[in-house]
Design an enzyme around this catalytic site. Sequence first.
Site, short mmCIF file in Angstrom:
data_model
loop_
_atom_site.label_atom_id
_atom_site.label_comp_id
_atom_site.label_asym_id
_atom_site.label_seq_id
_atom_site.Cartn_x
_atom_site.Cartn_y
_atom_site.Cartn_z
N LYS A 157 0.91 -1.27 -0.07
CA LYS A 157 -0.16 -0.08 -0.02
C LYS A 157 0.96 1.19 0.07
CE LYS A 157 -4.59 0.85 0.57
NZ LYS A 157 -5.57 0.33 0.01
N GLY A 209 -25.78 1.67 2.69
CA GLY A 209 -24.96 2.47 1.78
C GLY A 209 -25.28 1.70 0.45
N VAL A 210 -25.87 2.62 -0.45
CA VAL A 210 -26.12 2.19 -1.80
C VAL A 210 -25.36 3.07 -2.85
CG1 VAL A 210 -28.55 0.81 -1.54
CG2 VAL A 210 -28.42 3.55 -1.89
N GLY A 211 -24.14 3.00 -2.58
CA GLY A 211 -23.44 3.67 -3.42
C GLY A 211 -22.80 2.75 -4.48
N HIS A 212 -21.68 2.65 -5.34
CA HIS A 212 -21.03 1.72 -6.19
C HIS A 212 -21.44 0.45 -5.92
CE1 HIS A 212 -18.87 5.41 -7.10
NE2 HIS A 212 -19.02 5.12 -8.47
N VAL A 213 -21.01 0.01 -4.93
CA VAL A 213 -21.23 -1.46 -4.53
C VAL A 213 -22.54 -1.93 -4.30
CG1 VAL A 213 -20.53 -3.55 -3.30
CG2 VAL A 213 -18.69 -1.70 -3.93
P1 NAD Z 1 -19.13 4.55 -2.48
O1 NAD Z 1 -18.73 5.80 -1.80
O2 NAD Z 1 -19.68 4.55 -3.93
O3 NAD Z 1 -20.82 4.40 -1.52
C1 NAD Z 1 -20.96 4.29 -0.09
C2 NAD Z 1 -22.30 4.91 0.13
O4 NAD Z 1 -22.48 4.88 1.48
C3 NAD Z 1 -22.65 6.25 -0.42
O5 NAD Z 1 -23.79 6.26 -1.29
C4 NAD Z 1 -22.70 6.99 0.80
O6 NAD Z 1 -23.64 8.19 0.74
C5 NAD Z 1 -23.28 6.07 1.84
N1 NAD Z 1 -23.16 6.39 3.11
C6 NAD Z 1 -22.13 6.96 4.07
N2 NAD Z 1 -22.13 7.12 5.10
C7 NAD Z 1 -23.42 6.40 5.48
C8 NAD Z 1 -24.12 6.00 6.54
N3 NAD Z 1 -23.75 6.45 7.60
N4 NAD Z 1 -25.16 5.25 6.28
C9 NAD Z 1 -25.72 4.93 5.01
N5 NAD Z 1 -24.89 5.09 4.13
C10 NAD Z 1 -24.04 5.98 4.14
O7 NAD Z 1 -18.47 3.51 -2.08
P2 NAD Z 1 -18.21 1.90 -2.72
O8 NAD Z 1 -17.33 1.99 -3.83
O9 NAD Z 1 -19.80 1.56 -2.86
O10 NAD Z 1 -17.71 0.97 -1.55
C11 NAD Z 1 -18.62 0.70 -0.37
C12 NAD Z 1 -17.78 0.19 0.79
O11 NAD Z 1 -17.00 -0.87 0.18
C13 NAD Z 1 -16.43 0.84 1.21
O12 NAD Z 1 -16.29 0.81 2.80
C14 NAD Z 1 -15.49 0.61 0.45
O13 NAD Z 1 -14.14 0.78 1.29
C15 NAD Z 1 -15.55 -0.94 0.55
N6 NAD Z 1 -15.29 -1.55 -0.84
C16 NAD Z 1 -15.49 -1.17 -1.87
C17 NAD Z 1 -14.64 -1.90 -3.11
C18 NAD Z 1 -15.05 -1.39 -4.48
O14 NAD Z 1 -15.03 -2.23 -5.38
N7 NAD Z 1 -15.86 -0.26 -4.68
C19 NAD Z 1 -13.86 -2.81 -2.98
C20 NAD Z 1 -13.51 -3.19 -1.69
C21 NAD Z 1 -14.35 -2.62 -0.45
#
Ligand code: NAD
Length: 365
Positions: free
Chosen positions: A94, A191-195
Amino acid sequence: MFEVKNLEDTDLVANPVIAQMSKYDHEQLLFCNDNETGLKAIIAVHNTVLGPALGGTRMWMYSNELEALTDVLRLSRGMTYKNAISGLNLGGGKAVIIGDSRKIKSEALFRRFGKFVNSLGGKYITAEDVGISPLDMTWVSMETNHVVGLPGKSGDPSPVTAYGVYVGMKACAKEQFGSDDLSGKKVAVQGVGHVGEYLVSSLRKEGAEVFISDIHEPTLKRVADQYGATVVGLDEIYDLDMDIYAPCALGATVNDDTLGRLKCSIIAGAANNQLKQEDVHGKAVMDKGIIYAPDFALNAGGVINCYSEVKGFDSAWAMSKAEEIYQTIGNIVRRSSAEGIPAYKIANRMAEERIESIGKVKLPL
Ligand code: NAD
């Protein structure tokens, strides 16, 4: 392996860097400084037994150098375990760049950083992490080939991550309910972001009843309407009558406060570091009869996607490799219940066992 030694405070004062490296059994640290561009970075190579150390670069406004050092040591070690348990021929590494990502970014800074990555000769492969954009990585790639996640290459890892979480969740259901069918199961996705959104889509397709929360109202409403999910409050999610809790936003949501409230039988989500204190809350979850899918094994789809770029494989390969998370999580939870040992500990052991056995294969004949 990688045993955390109990160091006396005096050791840390006398020899703060080597002592910290020794504490987590790190191979190498590279401190990078460039006054011209303002670059201040640390690259940590934790372990390269399985292959080159892969892990993203984080840009963060650390309040002091010790904080940056602690973070890069902790994160790189985590990558060793994630890569090992996912069956990848990758070690763990990292990098952190110290500074405000809104203020110090420049082409020159990232190209200088790229030169430092290159100086390690491929021992460390970098990628995006918090505070870093695809454009930043394009600048890094002008100075080194040891970078993945570039625009036009393996692309957004989120669909692969979400697929791994989905199949791993099914593996937990098989152990807990006797069937991996999620139809009719109540799943709360925090959390309904990317994943999270991809996960909601798969769950709804299978007929699960899905509850969602998010701090971003417009996203929340759109996802609820698009997939037919029920919106719940940010704090209300912990009290739901649910089968599965899927944290896909923040770390440390399984803690002293929430554990007494969670009525689920499975915890399986994408967020990193879900257990506030691994040793305390990992055991407490098991004692409550909840199956916990260790986050670093469950959310490995993202690094699997990066690996596909290193090896020149395509996205179909990445998805099929992510499908193996079903077996990995199944093995972890079965071993956890057979041995009466928390799942996070079993996952750590399995990662260490792979490094140990493959390390022997790599010895000269
Ligand atoms: P993202 O930022 O796209 O989505 C996160 C979502 O969570 C956002 O929509 C945000 O508004 C919401 N959020 C923030 N605080 C919140 C709360 N208190 N309650 C409810 N929702 C809340 O991130 P992502 O890429 O979807 O990743 C999600 C998690 O998975 C992160 O912890 C990330 O480290 C982990 N992760 C992601 C990946 C990947 O491929 N993107 C890979 C491994 C781990």
